[in-house]
Design a protein around this motif. Structure first.
Motif, PDB file in Angstrom:
ATOM      1  N   MET A  47     -82.963 -29.681  63.821  1.00 45.82           N
ATOM      2  CA  MET A  47     -83.203 -30.863  62.992  1.00 45.82           C
ATOM      3  C   MET A  47     -82.437 -32.080  63.511  1.00 45.82           C
ATOM      4  O   MET A  47     -81.246 -31.981  63.818  1.00 45.82           O
ATOM      5  CB  MET A  47     -82.746 -30.573  61.567  1.00 45.82           C
ATOM      6  CG  MET A  47     -83.592 -29.508  60.924  1.00 45.82           C
ATOM      7  SD  MET A  47     -83.157 -29.237  59.227  1.00 45.82           S
ATOM      8  CE  MET A  47     -81.503 -28.651  59.390  1.00 45.82           C
ATOM      9  N   GLU A  53     -78.162 -34.474  56.462  1.00 44.62           N
ATOM     10  CA  GLU A  53     -76.964 -33.682  56.748  1.00 44.62           C
ATOM     11  C   GLU A  53     -75.678 -34.399  56.341  1.00 44.62           C
ATOM     12  O   GLU A  53     -74.610 -33.807  56.385  1.00 44.62           O
ATOM     13  CB  GLU A  53     -76.897 -33.336  58.242  1.00 44.62           C
ATOM     14  CG  GLU A  53     -77.934 -32.307  58.689  1.00 44.62           C
ATOM     15  CD  GLU A  53     -77.482 -30.862  58.447  1.00 44.62           C
ATOM     16  OE1 GLU A  53     -76.317 -30.645  58.073  1.00 44.62           O
ATOM     17  OE2 GLU A  53     -78.307 -29.954  58.625  1.00 44.62           O
ATOM     18  N   TYR A 254     -83.270 -24.996  53.681  1.00 43.59           N
ATOM     19  CA  TYR A 254     -84.202 -25.971  54.271  1.00 43.59           C
ATOM     20  C   TYR A 254     -85.315 -25.221  54.985  1.00 43.59           C
ATOM     21  O   TYR A 254     -85.174 -24.043  55.335  1.00 43.59           O
ATOM     22  CB  TYR A 254     -83.468 -26.944  55.219  1.00 43.59           C
ATOM     23  CG  TYR A 254     -82.693 -26.265  56.335  1.00 43.59           C
ATOM     24  CD1 TYR A 254     -83.333 -25.710  57.446  1.00 43.59           C
ATOM     25  CD2 TYR A 254     -81.308 -26.180  56.285  1.00 43.59           C
ATOM     26  CE1 TYR A 254     -82.619 -25.093  58.463  1.00 43.59           C
ATOM     27  CE2 TYR A 254     -80.585 -25.560  57.288  1.00 43.59           C
ATOM     28  CZ  TYR A 254     -81.250 -25.031  58.373  1.00 43.59           C
ATOM     29  OH  TYR A 254     -80.540 -24.410  59.360  1.00 43.59           O
ATOM     30  N   ALA A 267     -80.146 -22.161  55.963  1.00 39.78           N
ATOM     31  CA  ALA A 267     -79.319 -21.233  56.713  1.00 39.78           C
ATOM     32  C   ALA A 267     -78.074 -20.998  55.884  1.00 39.78           C
ATOM     33  O   ALA A 267     -77.593 -21.893  55.185  1.00 39.78           O
ATOM     34  CB  ALA A 267     -78.942 -21.808  58.067  1.00 39.78           C
ATOM     35  N   ARG A 310     -71.897 -21.604  64.098  1.00 33.24           N
ATOM     36  CA  ARG A 310     -71.638 -23.035  64.224  1.00 33.24           C
ATOM     37  C   ARG A 310     -70.151 -23.231  64.489  1.00 33.24           C
ATOM     38  O   ARG A 310     -69.317 -22.616  63.821  1.00 33.24           O
ATOM     39  CB  ARG A 310     -71.985 -23.765  62.938  1.00 33.24           C
ATOM     40  CG  ARG A 310     -73.378 -23.519  62.393  1.00 33.24           C
ATOM     41  CD  ARG A 310     -73.488 -24.299  61.101  1.00 33.24           C
ATOM     42  NE  ARG A 310     -74.716 -24.073  60.379  1.00 33.24           N
ATOM     43  CZ  ARG A 310     -74.883 -23.139  59.459  1.00 33.24           C
ATOM     44  NH1 ARG A 310     -73.915 -22.298  59.178  1.00 33.24           N
ATOM     45  NH2 ARG A 310     -76.019 -23.053  58.812  1.00 33.24           N
ATOM     46  N   ARG A 337     -72.807 -28.467  62.351  1.00 37.93           N
ATOM     47  CA  ARG A 337     -74.237 -28.282  62.024  1.00 37.93           C
ATOM     48  C   ARG A 337     -75.136 -29.208  62.828  1.00 37.93           C
ATOM     49  O   ARG A 337     -76.338 -29.228  62.630  1.00 37.93           O
ATOM     50  CB  ARG A 337     -74.471 -28.573  60.529  1.00 37.93           C
ATOM     51  CG  ARG A 337     -73.823 -27.595  59.576  1.00 37.93           C
ATOM     52  CD  ARG A 337     -74.041 -28.060  58.135  1.00 37.93           C
ATOM     53  NE  ARG A 337     -75.438 -28.137  57.789  1.00 37.93           N
ATOM     54  CZ  ARG A 337     -76.091 -27.221  57.067  1.00 37.93           C
ATOM     55  NH1 ARG A 337     -75.446 -26.170  56.614  1.00 37.93           N
ATOM     56  NH2 ARG A 337     -77.355 -27.382  56.797  1.00 37.93           N
TER      57      ARG A 337
HETATM   58  N1  GLY Z   1     -78.191 -28.090  60.953  1.00 40.29           N
HETATM   59  C1  GLY Z   1     -78.603 -27.023  60.174  1.00 40.29           C
HETATM   60  C2  GLY Z   1     -77.681 -25.878  60.121  1.00 40.29           C
HETATM   61  O1  GLY Z   1     -76.626 -25.912  60.717  1.00 40.29           O
HETATM   62  O2  GLY Z   1     -78.004 -24.918  59.472  1.00 40.29           O
END
Ligand code: GLY
Length: 381
Positions: A47, A53, A254, A267, A310, A337
């Motif tokens: 995304m 975000e 999402y 997520a 992440r 993210r």
């Molecule tokens: N940018 C979406 C996530 O980290 O789940």
């Protein structure tokens, strides 16, 4: 300008830094312990969504996201032209969907400041919402429509970046194994050793793009690098073209419709060390949210389930810049993210530093040594 650059890490950040440095004429080797795009980059939903975000305020992180979004059109064009591959950039726009009237009021504040920063967002009521997204639940009362948000297909972007790097002469070394040691040479430059590579690798400048694994470099360079993995569990459903048209966000999950007949749903944010397995609990929550948001998904089986790590820092900001007292080492990690979105802006800054340009004052908040007591900086030699 340094002409022997070693980039450590073959995720989207490492590949982007290697690409930008190579096209500015530098000689670049990229070393990846496993497979390129094998960690957070491969797991990402792709995304490009700085507004969805960052909902609180236009802080340094948000501004960095926006700066990177603005670079994306030329960035993707150049990567696609050079690689001959498509990153499947879909300018879908996004919808943040609300189920309760009470959730709408705070969104007006968010919309106001985000529109001052070019979002072009508008609040839409239930009827308009269902015109934009016909499969949405009838329980949705309003949505924030942000047409300037979009998404790429992260595995394709990584593949295209790698192909573009190779075309530019970057030497891409995969399966290097574990990092054994890293050191800064007294006369300048740095050296790293990996378990599956014969002998040490010397570089005039090292660029550390090791995502959630970047913390271990801190040990070698005398830095405190509070970076840790936050697992994102994610799944996909079968998807007919146009069924879900926008990126859809709720307070729970999402959804992103990809061109490959898949609807990606993410997520979780869970702490599980370096574990990349999925759990029934993590995926079950996404599946239940999917059925509530899109009734046509109720009871549907997932096609694919996976997870990525992440890289999160203690203050939520990336680690980006030279290590004070150790200018042979640049860090570019901790994008949490937003690694896919932040890759062009990060690559430009890293390439500028490699060319000897001064770091912009606006980036001081991202200094990689900001967690290290001043007395210890430079002791990693
Ligand atoms: N940018 C979406 C996530 O980290 O789940």
């Amino acid at each position: 300008m340094a002409d022997s650059i070693v980039v450590l890490g073959g995720g989207v950040i490492g590949l982007s830094c290697a690409f930008e440095a190579a096209r500015r004429g530098m000689k670049v080797t990229l070393i990846e312990p496993g497979t390129t795009g094998g960690q957070a980059s491969g797991a990402a939903a792709g995304m490009l969504a700085p507004y969805s975000e960052n909902t609180e305020q236009p802080d340094a992180f948000f501004q960095f996201c926006l700066r990177s979004l603005r670079l994306y059109p030329d960035w993707i064009r150049d990567i696609e032209e050079l690689s001959g591959m498509s990153a499947e950039w879909v300018r879908s726009g996004s919808l943040n969907v609300f189920m309760h009237e009470a959730d709408v009021l705070p969104v007006e504040t968010r919309m106001r400041w985000q529109n001052e920063w070019s979002a072009r967002a508008e609040l839409v009521g239930a009827a308009e919402l269902r015109k934009l997204e016909p499969k949405l639940t009838a329980s949705a009362v309003a949505g924030l429509y942000t047409p300037s948000e979009s998404h790429v297909y992260a595995p394709k972007l990584v593949e295209a970046l790698e192909a573009a790097c190779r075309k530019l002469g970057v030497s891409v070394v995969e399966q290097a194994g574990a990092l054994l040691d890293a050191s800064v040479n007294p006369g300048g430059g740095a050296t790293v050793r990996f378990s599956r590579l014969d002998g040490p690798v010397h570089a005039e400048r090292l660029v550390v793009c090791a995502g959630a694994w970047s913390g271990e470099y801190g040990r070698w360079f005398g830095l405190s690098v509070p970076i840790h993995p936050i697992r994102g569990q994610i799944c996909s459903f079968g998807h007919a073209a146009g069924e879900v048209r926008h990126m859809v966000f709720s307070s729970q999950a999402y959804w992103v419709g990809k061109r490959n007949d898949r609807l990606v749903c993410g997520a979780s944010e869970d702490v599980a060390g370096f574990e990349t397995s999925v759990t029934e609990r993590g995926i079950g929550r996404l599946v239940r949210s999917s059925g509530r948001m899109f009734p046509h998904l109720a009871g549907k089986e997932t096609l694919h389930r996976w997870a990525g790590l992440r890289p999160a820092t203690r203050d939520g900001l990336p680690l980006l810049g030279e290590i004070a007292g150790t200018p042979s080492v640049i860090m570019a990690a901790g994008h949490y993210r937003n690694g896919i979105l932040l890759s062009p802006a990060t690559a430009f800054i890293v390439a500028d530093l490699l060319e000897g340009k001064r770091v912009e004052p606006a980036l001081a908040a991202f200094a990689p040594d900001r967690f290290t007591p001043a007395a210890k900086i430079g002791l990693g030699h």
